[in-house]
Scaffold this motif. Sequence first.
Motif, PDB file in Angstrom:
ATOM      1  N   ALA A  41      41.106  57.359  59.516  1.00 19.47           N
ATOM      2  CA  ALA A  41      39.765  57.190  58.971  1.00 19.47           C
ATOM      3  C   ALA A  41      39.034  58.532  58.950  1.00 19.47           C
ATOM      4  O   ALA A  41      38.376  58.885  57.964  1.00 19.47           O
ATOM      5  N   GLU A  42      39.168  59.297  60.016  1.00 21.66           N
ATOM      6  CA  GLU A  42      38.558  60.628  60.074  1.00 21.66           C
ATOM      7  C   GLU A  42      39.206  61.560  59.049  1.00 21.66           C
ATOM      8  O   GLU A  42      38.532  62.336  58.383  1.00 21.66           O
ATOM      9  N   GLN A  43      40.514  61.471  58.934  1.00 22.76           N
ATOM     10  CA  GLN A  43      41.257  62.291  57.975  1.00 22.76           C
ATOM     11  C   GLN A  43      40.807  61.946  56.549  1.00 22.76           C
ATOM     12  O   GLN A  43      40.614  62.831  55.728  1.00 22.76           O
ATOM     13  N   TRP A  44      40.657  60.649  56.261  1.00 26.34           N
ATOM     14  CA  TRP A  44      40.222  60.233  54.932  1.00 26.34           C
ATOM     15  C   TRP A  44      38.851  60.836  54.602  1.00 26.34           C
ATOM     16  O   TRP A  44      38.645  61.339  53.499  1.00 26.34           O
ATOM     17  N   GLU A  45      37.940  60.788  55.565  1.00 24.15           N
ATOM     18  CA  GLU A  45      36.596  61.337  55.336  1.00 24.15           C
ATOM     19  C   GLU A  45      36.667  62.821  54.974  1.00 24.15           C
ATOM     20  O   GLU A  45      36.046  63.254  53.998  1.00 24.15           O
ATOM     21  N   LYS A  46      37.415  63.587  55.734  1.00 36.52           N
ATOM     22  CA  LYS A  46      37.540  65.021  55.462  1.00 36.52           C
ATOM     23  C   LYS A  46      38.138  65.262  54.081  1.00 36.52           C
ATOM     24  O   LYS A  46      37.646  66.089  53.313  1.00 36.52           O
ATOM     25  N   GLU A  47      39.191  64.543  53.771  1.00 36.66           N
ATOM     26  CA  GLU A  47      39.855  64.720  52.480  1.00 36.66           C
ATOM     27  C   GLU A  47      38.973  64.244  51.327  1.00 36.66           C
ATOM     28  O   GLU A  47      38.961  64.847  50.259  1.00 36.66           O
ATOM     29  N   PHE A  48      38.218  63.187  51.544  1.00 30.97           N
ATOM     30  CA  PHE A  48      37.308  62.681  50.518  1.00 30.97           C
ATOM     31  C   PHE A  48      36.221  63.709  50.213  1.00 30.97           C
ATOM     32  O   PHE A  48      35.912  63.965  49.046  1.00 30.97           O
ATOM     33  N   LEU A  49      35.650  64.303  51.252  1.00 28.63           N
ATOM     34  CA  LEU A  49      34.626  65.323  51.039  1.00 28.63           C
ATOM     35  C   LEU A  49      35.188  66.527  50.289  1.00 28.63           C
ATOM     36  O   LEU A  49      34.527  67.094  49.417  1.00 28.63           O
ATOM     37  N   GLN A  50      36.412  66.901  50.591  1.00 26.34           N
ATOM     38  CA  GLN A  50      37.069  67.983  49.846  1.00 26.34           C
ATOM     39  C   GLN A  50      37.272  67.586  48.395  1.00 26.34           C
ATOM     40  O   GLN A  50      37.063  68.387  47.483  1.00 26.34           O
ATOM     41  N   TRP A  51      37.668  66.356  48.166  1.00 26.99           N
ATOM     42  CA  TRP A  51      37.881  65.858  46.813  1.00 26.99           C
ATOM     43  C   TRP A  51      36.572  65.887  46.022  1.00 26.99           C
ATOM     44  O   TRP A  51      36.551  66.309  44.866  1.00 26.99           O
ATOM     45  N   VAL A  52      35.481  65.449  46.653  1.00 28.63           N
ATOM     46  CA  VAL A  52      34.175  65.443  45.986  1.00 28.63           C
ATOM     47  C   VAL A  52      33.777  66.864  45.596  1.00 28.63           C
ATOM     48  O   VAL A  52      33.351  67.106  44.469  1.00 28.63           O
ATOM     49  N   LYS A  53      33.925  67.802  46.517  1.00 26.15           N
ATOM     50  CA  LYS A  53      33.563  69.199  46.235  1.00 26.15           C
ATOM     51  C   LYS A  53      34.408  69.778  45.110  1.00 26.15           C
ATOM     52  O   LYS A  53      33.915  70.529  44.274  1.00 26.15           O
ATOM     53  N   LYS A  54      35.672  69.427  45.083  1.00 20.82           N
ATOM     54  CA  LYS A  54      36.584  69.946  44.067  1.00 20.82           C
ATOM     55  C   LYS A  54      36.306  69.300  42.696  1.00 20.82           C
ATOM     56  O   LYS A  54      36.322  69.967  41.668  1.00 20.82           O
ATOM     57  N   LYS A  55      36.040  68.019  42.696  1.00 19.52           N
ATOM     58  CA  LYS A  55      35.858  67.263  41.451  1.00 19.52           C
ATOM     59  C   LYS A  55      34.513  67.550  40.788  1.00 19.52           C
ATOM     60  O   LYS A  55      34.428  67.585  39.565  1.00 19.52           O
ATOM     61  N   TYR A  56      33.487  67.750  41.580  1.00 19.78           N
ATOM     62  CA  TYR A  56      32.139  67.914  41.039  1.00 19.78           C
ATOM     63  C   TYR A  56      31.594  69.294  41.378  1.00 19.78           C
ATOM     64  O   TYR A  56      31.473  69.639  42.552  1.00 19.78           O
TER      65      TYR A  56
END
Length: 79
Positions: free
Chosen positions: A26-41
């Motif tokens: 769950a913690e890993q998902w959060e970190k990766e999701f935030l990276q994805w958001v920064k990369k995508k937008y």
Amino acid sequence: MKLSVEEVIELVKEELLCYEDMEQYAEQWEKEFLQWVKKKYAKKVYVMTIKDEDEIFEIADSYIDAVQQNSVKEYWKTF
């Protein structure tokens, strides 16, 4: 439905934590999701559009499948 990025994170993590031994993921998902958001937008995103509550479950379930199949990189490519 429109949710803040923080709400999406909280809902998905909450769903992931319903499964045994998923705290680390769950913690890993959060970190990766935030990276994805920064990369995508390019600009900072505050609100995301989610179809419905089922999409939150689908996001979490897909991530669990990716962890079990050792395909987390593919998960983020198709997210």
